[in-house]
Structure formats: structure tokens, C-alpha cells
Design a protein around this motif. Structure first.
Motif, PDB file in Angstrom:
ATOM      1  N   PHE A 164      66.601  32.805  51.480  1.00  0.00           N
ATOM      2  CA  PHE A 164      65.410  33.211  52.192  1.00  0.00           C
ATOM      3  C   PHE A 164      65.747  34.401  53.079  1.00  0.00           C
ATOM      4  CE2 PHE A 164      62.628  30.090  50.844  1.00  0.00           C
ATOM      5  CZ  PHE A 164      63.215  28.842  50.909  1.00  0.00           C
ATOM      6  N   SER A 165      64.924  35.432  52.981  1.00  0.00           N
ATOM      7  CA  SER A 165      65.149  36.593  53.821  1.00  0.00           C
ATOM      8  C   SER A 165      63.925  36.721  54.697  1.00  0.00           C
ATOM      9  CB  SER A 165      65.346  37.820  52.931  1.00  0.00           C
ATOM     10  OG  SER A 165      65.449  38.972  53.692  1.00  0.00           O
ATOM     11  N   SER A 166      63.991  36.182  55.902  1.00  0.00           N
ATOM     12  CA  SER A 166      62.793  36.106  56.726  1.00  0.00           C
ATOM     13  C   SER A 166      62.406  37.457  57.259  1.00  0.00           C
ATOM     14  CB  SER A 166      63.012  35.159  57.899  1.00  0.00           C
ATOM     15  OG  SER A 166      63.637  33.991  57.451  1.00  0.00           O
ATOM     16  N   ASN A 211      68.002  43.531  52.472  1.00  0.00           N
ATOM     17  CA  ASN A 211      66.985  43.041  51.550  1.00  0.00           C
ATOM     18  C   ASN A 211      66.966  44.005  50.369  1.00  0.00           C
ATOM     19  OD1 ASN A 211      64.412  42.614  50.234  1.00  0.00           O
ATOM     20  ND2 ASN A 211      63.846  41.412  52.011  1.00  0.00           N
ATOM     21  N   THR A 231      61.119  37.368  51.734  1.00  0.00           N
ATOM     22  CA  THR A 231      61.341  37.222  50.297  1.00  0.00           C
ATOM     23  C   THR A 231      62.278  36.048  50.051  1.00  0.00           C
ATOM     24  OG1 THR A 231      63.189  38.738  50.419  1.00  0.00           O
ATOM     25  CG2 THR A 231      61.049  39.670  49.891  1.00  0.00           C
ATOM     26  N   LYS A 291      71.038  42.821  58.475  1.00  0.00           N
ATOM     27  CA  LYS A 291      70.708  42.028  57.293  1.00  0.00           C
ATOM     28  C   LYS A 291      70.263  42.983  56.199  1.00  0.00           C
ATOM     29  CE  LYS A 291      67.559  39.301  57.512  1.00  0.00           C
ATOM     30  NZ  LYS A 291      66.455  38.382  57.460  1.00  0.00           N
ATOM     31  N   THR A 323      59.558  33.148  57.467  1.00  0.00           N
ATOM     32  CA  THR A 323      60.037  32.841  56.128  1.00  0.00           C
ATOM     33  C   THR A 323      58.989  33.160  55.085  1.00  0.00           C
ATOM     34  OG1 THR A 323      61.075  30.969  57.189  1.00  0.00           O
ATOM     35  CG2 THR A 323      61.204  31.086  54.812  1.00  0.00           C
ATOM     36  N   LEU A 356      64.123  25.009  47.403  1.00  0.00           N
ATOM     37  CA  LEU A 356      63.112  25.003  48.453  1.00  0.00           C
ATOM     38  C   LEU A 356      62.024  26.023  48.153  1.00  0.00           C
ATOM     39  CD1 LEU A 356      65.196  24.663  51.713  1.00  0.00           C
ATOM     40  CD2 LEU A 356      63.819  22.946  50.576  1.00  0.00           C
ATOM     41  N   THR A 374      60.502  37.997  60.183  1.00  0.00           N
ATOM     42  CA  THR A 374      60.727  38.015  61.632  1.00  0.00           C
ATOM     43  C   THR A 374      61.423  36.713  61.979  1.00  0.00           C
ATOM     44  OG1 THR A 374      58.650  36.901  62.030  1.00  0.00           O
ATOM     45  CG2 THR A 374      58.601  39.295  61.981  1.00  0.00           C
ATOM     46  N   SER A 375      61.679  36.526  63.253  1.00  0.00           N
ATOM     47  CA  SER A 375      62.412  35.311  63.587  1.00  0.00           C
ATOM     48  C   SER A 375      61.497  34.138  63.868  1.00  0.00           C
ATOM     49  CB  SER A 375      63.343  35.568  64.781  1.00  0.00           C
ATOM     50  OG  SER A 375      62.632  36.252  65.777  1.00  0.00           O
ATOM     51  N   ALA A 377      64.834  26.817  56.321  1.00  0.00           N
ATOM     52  CA  ALA A 377      65.457  28.102  56.062  1.00  0.00           C
ATOM     53  C   ALA A 377      65.807  28.725  57.399  1.00  0.00           C
ATOM     54  CB  ALA A 377      64.476  28.987  55.299  1.00  0.00           C
ATOM     55  N   ILE A 430      59.433  22.397  55.864  1.00  0.00           N
ATOM     56  CA  ILE A 430      60.445  22.861  54.913  1.00  0.00           C
ATOM     57  C   ILE A 430      60.871  24.308  55.153  1.00  0.00           C
ATOM     58  CG2 ILE A 430      60.840  23.409  52.506  1.00  0.00           C
ATOM     59  CD1 ILE A 430      59.650  20.841  51.736  1.00  0.00           C
ATOM     60  N   PRO A 431      59.900  25.239  55.331  1.00  0.00           N
ATOM     61  CA  PRO A 431      60.375  26.609  55.571  1.00  0.00           C
ATOM     62  C   PRO A 431      61.203  26.721  56.825  1.00  0.00           C
ATOM     63  CG  PRO A 431      58.071  26.627  54.987  1.00  0.00           C
ATOM     64  CD  PRO A 431      58.429  25.191  55.224  1.00  0.00           C
ATOM     65  N   ALA A 432      61.007  25.791  57.761  1.00  0.00           N
ATOM     66  CA  ALA A 432      61.826  25.853  58.960  1.00  0.00           C
ATOM     67  C   ALA A 432      63.279  25.519  58.654  1.00  0.00           C
ATOM     68  CB  ALA A 432      61.271  24.886  60.017  1.00  0.00           C
ATOM     69  N   PRO A 441      59.801  30.872  63.120  1.00  0.00           N
ATOM     70  CA  PRO A 441      60.355  29.937  62.141  1.00  0.00           C
ATOM     71  C   PRO A 441      59.564  29.811  60.844  1.00  0.00           C
ATOM     72  CG  PRO A 441      59.779  28.809  64.192  1.00  0.00           C
ATOM     73  CD  PRO A 441      59.655  30.242  64.449  1.00  0.00           C
ATOM     74  N   LEU A 442      58.269  29.601  60.906  1.00  0.00           N
ATOM     75  CA  LEU A 442      57.560  29.353  59.655  1.00  0.00           C
ATOM     76  C   LEU A 442      57.024  30.643  59.044  1.00  0.00           C
ATOM     77  CD1 LEU A 442      56.577  27.163  57.798  1.00  0.00           C
ATOM     78  CD2 LEU A 442      54.476  27.051  59.063  1.00  0.00           C
ATOM     79  N   PRO A 477      66.122  30.792  60.389  1.00  0.00           N
ATOM     80  CA  PRO A 477      65.442  32.021  60.787  1.00  0.00           C
ATOM     81  C   PRO A 477      66.455  33.083  61.156  1.00  0.00           C
ATOM     82  CG  PRO A 477      65.326  30.401  62.533  1.00  0.00           C
ATOM     83  CD  PRO A 477      65.998  29.728  61.377  1.00  0.00           C
ATOM     84  N   ALA A 478      66.042  34.342  61.022  1.00  0.00           N
ATOM     85  CA  ALA A 478      66.942  35.457  61.318  1.00  0.00           C
ATOM     86  C   ALA A 478      67.316  35.444  62.791  1.00  0.00           C
ATOM     87  CB  ALA A 478      66.253  36.767  60.969  1.00  0.00           C
ATOM     88  N   ILE A 506      58.106  25.344  48.182  1.00  0.00           N
ATOM     89  CA  ILE A 506      57.199  26.067  49.081  1.00  0.00           C
ATOM     90  C   ILE A 506      56.101  26.752  48.288  1.00  0.00           C
ATOM     91  CG2 ILE A 506      57.027  28.028  50.636  1.00  0.00           C
ATOM     92  CD1 ILE A 506      59.718  27.404  51.674  1.00  0.00           C
TER      93      ILE A 506
END
Lengths: 327, 279, 332
Positions: free
Chosen positions: A258-260, B64, A273, B62, A269, A92, A262-263, B25, B21-23, A265-266, B27-28, A96
Motif C-alpha cells: 500500500f502506498s498511501s 511510487n 495505490t 517514499k 490508503t 488486503l 497522505t498520512s 496498512a 482493514i485499510p488501517a 489512516p483510512l 500509514p506513511a 478492500i
């Protein structure tokens, strides 16, 4: 007059003999020419052989290790091969990053190409722009990656990546895509410009004659006609973006999944990183630290499949749009 | 006209799909804290498992981790860019402003190609090989080969190199005929592919399936038992680095968990390293 | 009626003007970004150049120990050390890039001529997609093939024990060598050149070739003397592009070229091909872990500045080479 019916009754004259296509035999050439032709044959076949060898090596190794579950499982931290999951996230990530890089490079490249070929005043700016794009084409991606680390660690661009205790970290999908778009840009500009310049001037003149403005002509007539070039340029750009390792290594952070940031959604991400297939292969190959060679081979196979599909798809699209073009 | 409209709608659906697509992934979780660290890339595989184990027990944490090298990790902590770092070399005077904790044990094995009959090497012999004094296998007792030695080592920015330099070479630089590669994996690949090669790798890369044969150093084998009781000469600690002033409490909890908890100990031994203080 | 037309013309004119200004602004932004990149890189690189002067490009001492000295001096709070003589790295870059481009140029030209003119239809239909596929294979794949297949082959089967023993305490002749680097680099840039050359050769007006054929010149000579000569600007453009790609290849070369800052010596005879080295771009990527030390950062940016400068020089050379060809009226 009386011979006419006779000639009608008489056997029709035999059709003229079909022109004999005599292709030139190389036996009549001088020795040096024949050696040259032999050399060309040799190199052509050698080329094929090398391609088959490289693609075949990864095909064989990949088929040995590829399982469909790898494509849909996220990578996990683990020690043995059975625990480390698949490579869905890097896959992915590749998608992206190429999408985002082309989303920047394609419109910008088309705009620059249009300006260079249709407008282009003042001439000094045009020349500077041309040389700049050419220089960018020759810039190594390591240099762009280094510059990217400088650029995205600036506090003003902190919204594009994550911040920790007031210091901007600078690695994110945004950062990597921005630099990768610079890698793809020269390809797009060069091919689109060539495509636009190949359109004969009478097309433009006809459009102006019916009262269209320059910009309307470009949008409605020239760009659709140059669609094969646009597609080729986009495909060349995507090819370069997918294969780039240096920028991904320095600007994407190299986390397994994927290490987003913030929460959201788009945006979360994209500000966070991740990894791409090339980074994943580099890490897990026998030569990297991850020590999961079977997964690396499977990922390399998938990467080559993607590249192959891109090639075939673009071929198809170009041929279809050329069918209605200016032959 | 029609073509243009369908092209636009096609573009819109395509862009919409891409945006989705990124969705995919995940979300935290809301309210999650991310702990930022950096450091040794060689330890990244085992660190990732430790991070996962800790996050499973503490759902709002989490991690990083940026693998930019042990030395760079310490610099990141000193500059405040990262909250913690992981390093494979002992603290130096230049690491001022940081507090360092021993996390677990690891060892640097010296390995040769399986076709080499060498089974034991003294530290002095290893030093001679890697400083260019001994150049042929016939000068090294215990080997059935008589060819030129092909030593393989790490590049100068690697923690393994700094450690090897101080523990074996006595501070001297690696000879110029040592082939410097940028990862442990490359050392293992080089030693596996060349019958005349000898190289130093971490314990994790010299196991049974790696295709290389670790030799005993001073008669002591490179395995977990000897590393744990510190009889193997090239044992080393993996260090966790935090800033001295205002360290993050969550990072300190994580480090304590790695050092002392049973779960972490199991993870560490399964990963091929050696737990030091875990129960 | 006339007023309406005039109004429409005015609106059309300002629409064009607006478009021109907007596009021009975008071009200005991109140019400004590129200029900013140049300025930033040279600004960061300046301390390294200032401390070394022109000796930066010269030889003197072991590059690797200089790099280590620079890095450690950034650690300690003493005076930063900047001494750096990059000649072995520059020579390695010139060697690998130059040899790869020369070999790739000759082979790609022949393959392109073959594809466009002399290959049978079926073979042509196979070769064209193959060329495009090879041109888009990522460099990681080439690097893996190099490290896993080519390097052990060279090390175990091409280098003799005698050769290894003759150089042994100074350098090691493992398979990672000039030969491996040049071979892989050639295989990597040749498809790009073939694709560009083939397109350029195809664009030669058919009538010119037919005229030559009508005069009795055989196909081979016709193609070479007419088509290849006509397509010279394309040849230059393709070579410049491929050279730039070869110059910038970092990750793959760091795996197969040997990793030691050693300047291969042609006077060594056959051994010269097997000597390890390390080009400029590979030096940057193998030292990115040391970016945190300020003198090392300046040195790495200095190397990047040299690479940027060579890219600019390359385009200049390409432009200069195309100038005399413009006389023939071929679109360059």
C-alpha cells in the motif's frame, strides 16, 4: 351391523400395495434419444473432469508452495524468493477493493432494481435504464478501465487520487473500486429485479390493504423476502470484481505494498495505490516480470480458496434465508 | 422485528471491521515525501529493491512507480506527470525537454532451449533468424536440430524490442513469423517449453534456474563480466530520465545514489544486473 | 377520525412520491454516467474514424506495422499518422468469440439438461457447486492454465514439423493459436451458460412436463420438446451474456491467442486452427503502454468504441430474438 365386530376381529385388510416407482428405462427409447442421453452424460462428466483438473492443478501447486507466513507478511522488494516476503498487501487489497465496489454497487443496484420493478415511471426512462444496464453488462472491462483513466485524471476528481505538481495521477483504490462497481452493478440489478418480480402480487396487495405505503412495503416486506436474490446478486458481483484484471492493471498503480497518499489512516490508503491478488499473480507468474512463480501459485491457491469459500458461504446463507421464504 | 435489528447491528459491525482493514496498512510517516516515477516494467523488480534500499537510508523519502513502459515513462516526464522515469533504450531526438543519466548496465541475452546444442551465434545469423531469412535450424551451423526455427520476441512497444531492432536487426522490423509476447517472462516460458525456440531476454531472466540456455554472441558469453567491460555486443544502459527544467533535487540525489553508491552497487549485482559506475 | 385517516393517506402518498423521485434521480444519475461514458469514448475515438472512414474496418497492410507507425508518429512532432485497417483484428474477434460461443452453447445446453433432469441425485449435488465454482474462477487462472499447459501441449504435440515448415517465414505456428484461444474461452464461458440455462430449465412449470409424460412421450423428448423450448428466452439471455463476456476478455486472450495481427485463413485447411491472431480487446491491453502517444490513444479508443458498439448490438439482438417468444406467455 353384526358384521362390523366381525370385521374388527378379522385380520385387518392388508395395506394397499405401495405405488411402484417405475423410473423410465432409457432402453425403450429411440436410438437418437439414447445417443443424446449418452452425449449429455459424456459432457457432464467431461465438465467435472475439467473442473477437477483446473482446480486440482492449482491446489497441488499451491499446496506445494503455500506457507502460512506468506499470508501475514508484506511483500518486499527483493531478488530471491526468500527475500520477497508474502502477499499480505495484495490480499488486503483484494478485500478492500471488493468491499468498496460492493458498497457502491449493492445499494445502487438494489435501488435501481426496486425502481424498475415497483415504480418504473416514466416508461421511457425505464426502458432507457434497462437498456443501459444491459449494455453495461456487456461492456468489456478494458473499455471501463480506459474510461476510468480518462475520468479520474480530470482535475475535478483529484481528491480521489494523488496529485503531483498539479497534475492528477488518477490511480487509486477509489478509482479502481468505482469502475469495478460498474462491473458488478448489472449482476445485482438483474438478480434483485428477478427476485422482486418473483414475489406474487397478492403479497403486495395484502400489504397495501393494511395501509402500508409502497416504499414501506418494499423495505419491510419485499426486500427481506427477496433476500436470497440479493445475496446471489451480491455474490455474483463479488465474483466478477475479484477476478477482474484489466481495471486493476490500469487503475490501481501496481505498487507492491500500500502506498498511501497522505498520512490519514483510512483515506490516505484509499487515495493511494496498491495491488490485488490478481495483479500479484499476473506479475509474479512465470509469464510476468516478477519471476517468483512459487509465490504466484500460492497466491492463486489462496484466491481459489477465497472464491470457494464465497460460493459455499453464499449457498449456506441462501438456503437459510430460503427456509423462511415463500415456498 | 428482532431479525431486522440484529441484521442492522450485524451490518454495522461488518462495516466497522471492513473500515479497519485499510488501517492495517501502515500509514506513511508524517512529513514523508513521495517521489513519483514511471517507466519500464521489465526493470520494476530491481527498481523496487533500489527504492527500498534508498528509503531505508533516507527515511522520509517514499517512491511510487507506475510500470507503464519505458516510452510512456519518458512521455510522462515530458508532460510533467511524473518526476522521473526509467527507460531501457538510449535517448532519442523525440525525448526533448528531458535530461537522461546512465544508471547501470544490463544485457540482452539470446537464448535457446537446453535441448538445442547451439552455443554460438553471430550477429548476422541472429539477424537472419529474426528477419525470416533463415527458417530452419539446419541452416544455422552448430545446432543439432533440423526443424523449423520458432523465434520469440517482444512486442513493438517494448524497450527491449527497440534496442534489439537497432542493435541486431539494423533498423528493420522483426519478421512476422516472430511470436511477439508482452514480457520477458513470457519469452522465457516460450523458449523453455518449445525445443525449437529461440528468443531474446534480459540478463535476469536467463540465469541458471530459468530453464533456457543463453548462447554466445560473436563468441562472447552473455554474463556480467562481459557486459561490464562492454565486450558483449548486446549490452545496454538503463537510463534515468528527469525533466530539464526544474528537476526535483531529491530525485537527482536518488539518481546519484544509484549511480555511485556502494550499497546501490551491491543491490544491482545481486539483482542480476551490472553496476556501471558504482564504487 | 376521518381527518386523521385522510392526513395519514396524504403523508403516505408524499412518502411514496419522495421515494419515487429519489430513486428516479439515482437511476437518472446512473443513466447519465453511462451516457457520459459513451460520449467520452466516441469523442476520443472520432479522429481515428475520421481519418480512415469505412476503411477502418477493412483490410489493407499489416496491422502491426500500422500500429507501430501510429505510435512513432506521435513521438515525432510531424503530422500524426492515423492509417489503420483493423480487419485482421475484427476477424480474429469474430472467429474466436463465435466458435467459443457455438461450442459452449451446445455443450452447456446438454450439461444443463443433464444437471436439471437426468443426473442421479448424488452427481447433481456435486455438479451444481462445481458449475458455480468454475463460473467464478478469475480469468487470470484460466490464462495461466492456458499458457503453461495448453499452449505447450498444442505446440509440441499437435502441430507437426511439416505444418510449421510450410508457413514459416510468414507466421509461426507456436501453440498460441486460434485453437488454444477457442478452447480456453469455451471453458471460461460454459459454466456461466450452464448456470443460467439450468436456472431457466428449472423454472419451467412441472405440470407441463408431467402432461407431456402422461401422453406417453419419453423423458428425453419431453424435456427437449417442452422444457427447452419453453426456456428459449433464458437460452437467449445466457448466450448474450456469455458472448459479451467472451468479447471483452482481454488479458487471458493476449496470452494464448498468438499476439500477431494476422487474419487466420480457413482455406488453409487444418493449419487454420493453429494460426496465431489477436482479438480486439487483447489489442487494447497489449498496447496500453502506448496510450501516451495521441494518435495511438485515439486508435485505442476507436477499438474500445467498436467493442462498446458490439455490446449494444448484442443486447439489441437478444431483445429482438426474445420478441417472437413472448407470444407463448413465458416470462422472458
Amino acid at each position: 351391523m353384526s358384521s362390523a365386530p366381525a370385521s374388527l376381529i378379522a385380520a385387518p385388510s392388508p395395506p394397499p400395495p405401495a405405488p411402484v416407482r417405475r423410473s423410465e428405462s432409457s432402453a425403450s427409447w429411440r436410438l437418437t434419444d439414447r445417443i443424446g442421453l449418452g452425449f449429455a452424460w459424456l459432457l457432464g462428466l467431461l465438465f467435472c473432469a475439467i473442473a477437477v483438473a483446473i482446480v486440482g492443478y492449482f491446489l497441488v501447486e499451491g499446496l506445494r508452495y503455500l506457507r502460512p507466513s506468506l499470508l501475514v507478511t508484506n511483500p518486499a522488494a527483493g531478488v530471491s524468493e526468500s527475500q520477497t516476503g508474502g502477499f499480505l498487501d495484495p490480499l488486503l487489497g483484494t478485500v478492500i477493493i471488493s468491499a468498496m465496489a460492493m458498497a457502491i454497487a449493492l445499494p445502487a443496484g438494489i435501488a435501481i432494481a426496486v425502481w424498475l420493478s415497483e415504480f418504473g415511471r416514466p416508461a421511457a426512462l425505464a426502458r432507457v435504464a434497462e437498456s443501459g444496464i444491459e449494455m453495461l453488462a456487456g461492456t468489456p472491462s478494458v473499455v471501463l478501465a480506459l474510461f476510468g483513466t480518462l475520468l479520474f485524471e480530470a482535475p475535478a476528481l483529484g481528491f480521489l487520487s494523488q496529485t503531483s505538481h498539479g497534475i492528477v495521477l488518477g490511480q487509486s483504490f477509489f478509482a479502481a473500486s468505482a469502475m469495478l462497481s460498474l462491473v458488478a452493478l448489472p449482476m445485482v440489478v438483474a438478480t434483485v429485479r428477478e427476485g422482486l418480480q418473483a414475489i406474487p402480487s397478492h403479497v403486495r396487495e395484502a400489504s397495501y390493504a393494511v395501509g402500508k405505503t409502497k416504499i414501506a412495503t418494499t423495505r419491510r416486506v419485499l426486500l427481506p423476502a427477496a433476500r436470497p436474490s440479493v445475496i446471489t446478486g451480491a455474490m455474483l458481483g463479488v465474483g466478477r470484481v475479484i477476478g477482474d484484471t484489466a481495471i486493476v492493471l490500469l487503475l490501481l498503480g501496481g505498487t507492491l505494498t500500500f502506498s498511501s497518499a497522505t498520512s490519514t489512516p483510512l483515506l490516505g490508503t484509499l487515495r493511494g495505490t496498491g495491488d490485488t491478488l490478481t495483479g500479484y499473480i499476473y506479475y509474479n507468474a512465470p509469464t510476468g516480470d516478477g519471476n517468483q512463480p512459487s509465490k504466484a501459485y500460492a497466491a492463486a491457491f489462496v484466491l481459489m480458496l477465497i472464491v470457494l469459500t464465497l460460493n459455499v458461504g453464499v449457498d449456506f446463507a441462501v438456503r437459510r434465508s430460503r427456509a423462511g421464504g415463500w415456498s | 422485528m428482532k431479525k431486522g435489528m440484529t441484521l442492522r447491528s450485524r451490518t454495522r459491525t461488518f462495516v466497522g471491521l471492513l473500515a479497519a482493514i485499510p488501517a492495517l496498512a501502515l500509514p506513511a510517516a508524517a512529513g514523508a515525501t513521495t517521489l513519483f516515477g514511471s517507466g519500464s516494467s521489465a526493470e520494476q523488480p530491481i527498481l523496487n529493491v533500489l527504492f527500498r534500499g534508498y528509503s531505508q537510508a533516507h527515511h522520509h523519502i517514499k517512491f511510487n512507480f507506475l510500470p507503464d513502459g519505458g516510452n510512456a515513462g519518458v512521455k510522462d516526464v515530458q508532460a510533467g506527470r511524473r518526476e522521473f522515469a526509467v527507460n531501457t533504450r538510449p535517448p532519442l531526438p523525440s525525448d526533448s525537454g528531458t535530461t537522461q543519466f546512465k544508471l547501470f548496465l544490463d544485457g540482452l541475452c539470446v537464448a535457446v532451449n537446453p535441448s538445442n546444442s547451439l552455443s554460438n551465434l553471430s550477429i548476422a545469423q541472429a539477424k537472419d533468424i529474426f528477419t525470416g531469412v533463415d527458417t530452419s535450424w539446419s541452416q544455422v551451423g552448430g545446432s543439432n536440430l533440423t526443424s523449423t526455427i520458432d523465434p520469440v520476441g517482444r512486442n513493438s512497444s517494448a524497450g527491449s524490442y527497440t534496442f534489439f531492432q537497432s542493435a541486431v536487426l539494423g533498423g528493420k522490423t522483426q519478421s512476422s513469423n516472430v511470436h511477439p509476447v508482452t514480457s520477458d517472462g513470457l519469452v522465457a516460458t516460450a523458449v523453455h517449453g518449445d525445443p525449437n525456440a529461440i528468443g531474446y531476454v534480459g540478463l535476469a531472466h536467463s540465469g541458471k534456474g530459468s530453464g533456457i540456455k543463453p548462447v554466445e554472441l560473436n563468441g562472447v558469453a552473455c554474463d556480467t563480466a562481459n557486459i561490464k567491460n562492454e565486450t558483449y555486443p548486446l549490452f545496454r544502459f538503463i537510463w534515468g530520465v528527469v525533466p530539464t527544467s526544474h528537476p526535483s533535487l531529491q530525485v537527482e540525489n536518488f539518481i546519484e545514489w544509484v549511480r555511485t553508491s556502494k550499497a546501490a552497487g551491491q543491490i544491482i549485482s545481486r539483482a542480476g544486473a551490472v553496476p556501471a559506475f558504482n564504487k | 377520525m376521518d381527518d386523521d385517516i385522510l392526513l395519514e393517506e396524504e403523508q403516505g402518498w408524499s412518502q411514496d412520491q419522495r421515494a419515487e423521485y429519489m430513486l428516479g434521480a439515482l437511476v437518472c444519475v446512473v443513466v447519465a454516467l453511462l451516457l457520459a461514458m459513451l460520449i467520452f469514448v466516441f469523442h476520443e475515438a472520432w479522429p481515428s474514424f475520421a481519418h480512415n472512414g469505412f476503411a477502418w474496418f477493412g483490410a489493407g497492410g499489416s496491422v502491426d506495422s500500422q500500429i507501430q507507425a501510429i505510435f512513432t508518429s506521435g513521438d515525432l512532432k510531424e503530422a500524426a499518422v492515423y492509417t489503420f485497417h483493423a480487419w485482421p483484428l475484427i476477424w480474429s474477434t469474430i472467429l474466436t468469440t463465435g466458435a467459443a460461443v457455438v461450442i459452449a452453447f451446445v455443450s452447456s445446453l446438454f450439461v444443463a439438461v443433464f444437471i436439471v433432469e437426468f443426473a442421479p441425485i448424488r452427481l447433481r449435488r456435486v455438479l451444481e457447486p462445481v458449475v458455480r465454482l468454475l463460473a467464478s474462477v478469475p480469468s487470470v487462472i484460466y490464462g495461466l492454465v492456458g499458457v503453461l499447459v495448453l499452449v505447450p501441449f498444442i505446440g509440441n504435440h499437435l502441430i507437426t514439423q511439416h505444418e510449421k515448415a510450410s508457413v514459416t517465414p510468414i507466421i509461426q505456428l507456436s501453440g498460441s493459436s486460434v485453437l488454444a484461444a477457442v478452447l480456453i474461452l469455451t471453458v471460461m464461458i460454459a459454466p456461466i451458460m450452464v448456470a443460467i440455462f439450468a436456472e431457466g430449465l428449472r423454472a419451467v412449470p412441472r405440470g407441463w412436463l408431467e402432461g407431456s409424460l402422461a401422453l406417453g412421450v419419453n423423458r428425453w423428448r419431453t424435456f427437449w420438446k417442452v422444457a427447452v423450448r419453453t426456456a428459449r428466452p433464458v437460452l437467449v439471455a445466457g448466450t448474450v451474456l456469455a458472448t459479451a463476456r467472451a468479447l471483452g476478455e482481454a488479458v487471458m486472450l493476449s496470452m494464448v491467442s498468438g499476439g500477431v495481427g494476422f487474419a487466420p485463413n480457413p482455406a488453409d485447411g487444418l493449419i487454420f486452427l493453429f494460426e496465431p491472431s489477436r482479438p480486439l480487446a487483447a489489442t487494447i491491453i497489449s498496447n496500453t503502454e502506448q496510450l501516451s502517444s495521441p494518435p495511438m490513444k485515439h486508435t485505442l479508443y476507436a477499438i474500445a468504441a467498436v467493442l462498446l458498439f458490439s455490446a449494444a448490438m448484442l443486447s439489441l439482438i437478444g431483445w429482438a430474438a426474445k420478441q417472437p417468444m413472448k407470444r407463448y406467455g413465458v416470462v422472458a
